[in-house]
Design an enzyme around this catalytic site. Structure first.
Site, PDB file in Angstrom:
ATOM      1  N   LEU A  75       0.811  -1.222   0.000  1.00 38.86           N
ATOM      2  CA  LEU A  75       0.000   0.000   0.000  1.00 38.86           C
ATOM      3  C   LEU A  75       0.844   1.272   0.000  1.00 38.86           C
ATOM      4  CD1 LEU A  75      -2.752  -1.232   2.496  1.00 38.86           C
ATOM      5  CD2 LEU A  75      -2.975  -1.002   0.025  1.00 38.86           C
ATOM      6  N   CYS A 132      -7.283  -4.384   6.049  1.00 37.52           N
ATOM      7  CA  CYS A 132      -6.167  -3.859   6.850  1.00 37.52           C
ATOM      8  C   CYS A 132      -6.353  -4.285   8.301  1.00 37.52           C
ATOM      9  CB  CYS A 132      -6.132  -2.329   6.782  1.00 37.52           C
ATOM     10  SG  CYS A 132      -5.947  -1.682   5.117  1.00 37.52           S
ATOM     11  N   THR A 195      -7.651  -9.002  -3.531  1.00 34.71           N
ATOM     12  CA  THR A 195      -6.779 -10.136  -3.868  1.00 34.71           C
ATOM     13  C   THR A 195      -6.894 -11.274  -2.851  1.00 34.71           C
ATOM     14  OG1 THR A 195      -4.956  -9.072  -2.693  1.00 34.71           O
ATOM     15  CG2 THR A 195      -5.084  -8.714  -5.074  1.00 34.71           C
TER      16      THR A 195
END
Length: 305
Positions: A75, A132, A195
């Site tokens: 990220l 996250c 993903t």
């Protein structure tokens, strides 16, 4: 026959066609503007944004796999301040809706980012990356726990009047349960899939190829899983679904729409062909014209089961 109508609507935003660029595969839009007609794309979704700049993971962080790729970019991004100063001026010149993807490690970070983005008129909508870890609650990933997902979506919903899209992780036992949690928290749309977690190994070195050990698998290899999850979620919620996962052609995109997606995102294909999104939209138009279909919206959820 007139040209088919490719326009669709997501949370009050009209897209000229259903093809968006997936976050992390198209920069902030400007990087591709010399090579791609941005007005051939339905919407641009930016690289994921955080409050502070992020350097990402050490290299190697990309590896090709059979039918796709693994990435462990981590990220990497410029942070909200540099985004406002350096990226927004270009976005003012773009006639294509811009959706900003963002992420945080606490509810407070998500809410603060949503508040900051709410003040930028060039941002048409936001897309929340909930894959996250919640650093205040033992590192559990927001997107794998329905209660945590509900909390983060609710925090963002209360911080912005812009449409809120939530990007769902496929690394869960029940994707529908996650979709319900986000819809209950008043998300305007859901995008899926992010993903799948995977890894690659160097046999001779007896070590993982990625410095981060694991990474996110994308590309054609994930398409059957993505189609199944889009179909499940689209039947379970009343808000629009955006399909992601291995879309390389217009046929791929239309298959996602049959499964229930209102729009799609193109990701890995952008690395192989910077003009993939526009090409895919043109291929969709050609299929509709060849088959006497006047409006792409006729395809949404038309799968016969």
């Amino acid at each position: 026959m007139q040209k088919p109508d490719l326009s669709v609507e997501i949370a009050g935003i009209t897209l000229r066609n259903p093809v968006m660029t997936a976050s992390g595969t198209f920069g902030y839009g400007e990087e591709f503007s010399e090579y791609v007609n941005l007005e051939a794309i339905g919407a641009i979704i930016t690289k994921g944004l955080s409050l502070k700049p992020k350097a990402g993971n050490p290299t190697p962080r990309i590896v090709e796999t059979t039918g796709g790729m693994l990435n462990a970019i981590g990220l990497q991004n410029v942070g909200i301040d540099a985004f406002v100063e350096k990226k927004v001026p270009f976005l003012r010149t773009v006639a294509t809706p811009v959706i900003v993807n963002f992420f945080g490690n606490t509810l407070e970070e998500y809410a603060e980012l949503a508040e900051r983005l709410d003040l930028i008129p060039e941002v048409a909508a936001v897309e929340i990356n909930i894959s996250c870890p919640n650093v205040k609650h033992g590192g559990i990933v927001f997107g794998t726990d329905p209660k945590a997902a509900y909390s983060v979506v609710k925090a963002v919903r209360e911080a912005t009047i812009k449409p809120v899209i939530v990007k769902l992780s496929p690394n869960v036992t029940d994707i529908v349960e996650m979709a319900w949690a986000c819809a209950d928290a008043e998300a305007d749309a859901l995008s899926l899939i992010n993903t799948l977690t995977g890894m690659a190994i160097d046999l001779d070195k007896r070590r993982p190829i990625l410095a981060n050990v694991t990474g996110g698998l994308s590309g054609p290899a994930v398409k059957p899983i993505a189609l199944r999850m889009v179909w499940q979620v689209a039947r379970a919620v009343k808000i629009p679904v955006i399909g992601i996962g291995g879309i390389m052609t217009g046929i791929d995109a239309l298959e996602f729409m049959l499964a229930g997606a209102t729009a799609v995102q193109v990701g890995t294909a952008n690395f192989l062909d910077p003009g993939a999104a526009g090409r895919i939209a043109a291929e969709m138009e050609r299929y509709l014209a060849d088959n006497g279909i006047a409006d792409v919206k006729e395809m949404i959820g038309a799968l016969e089961v």
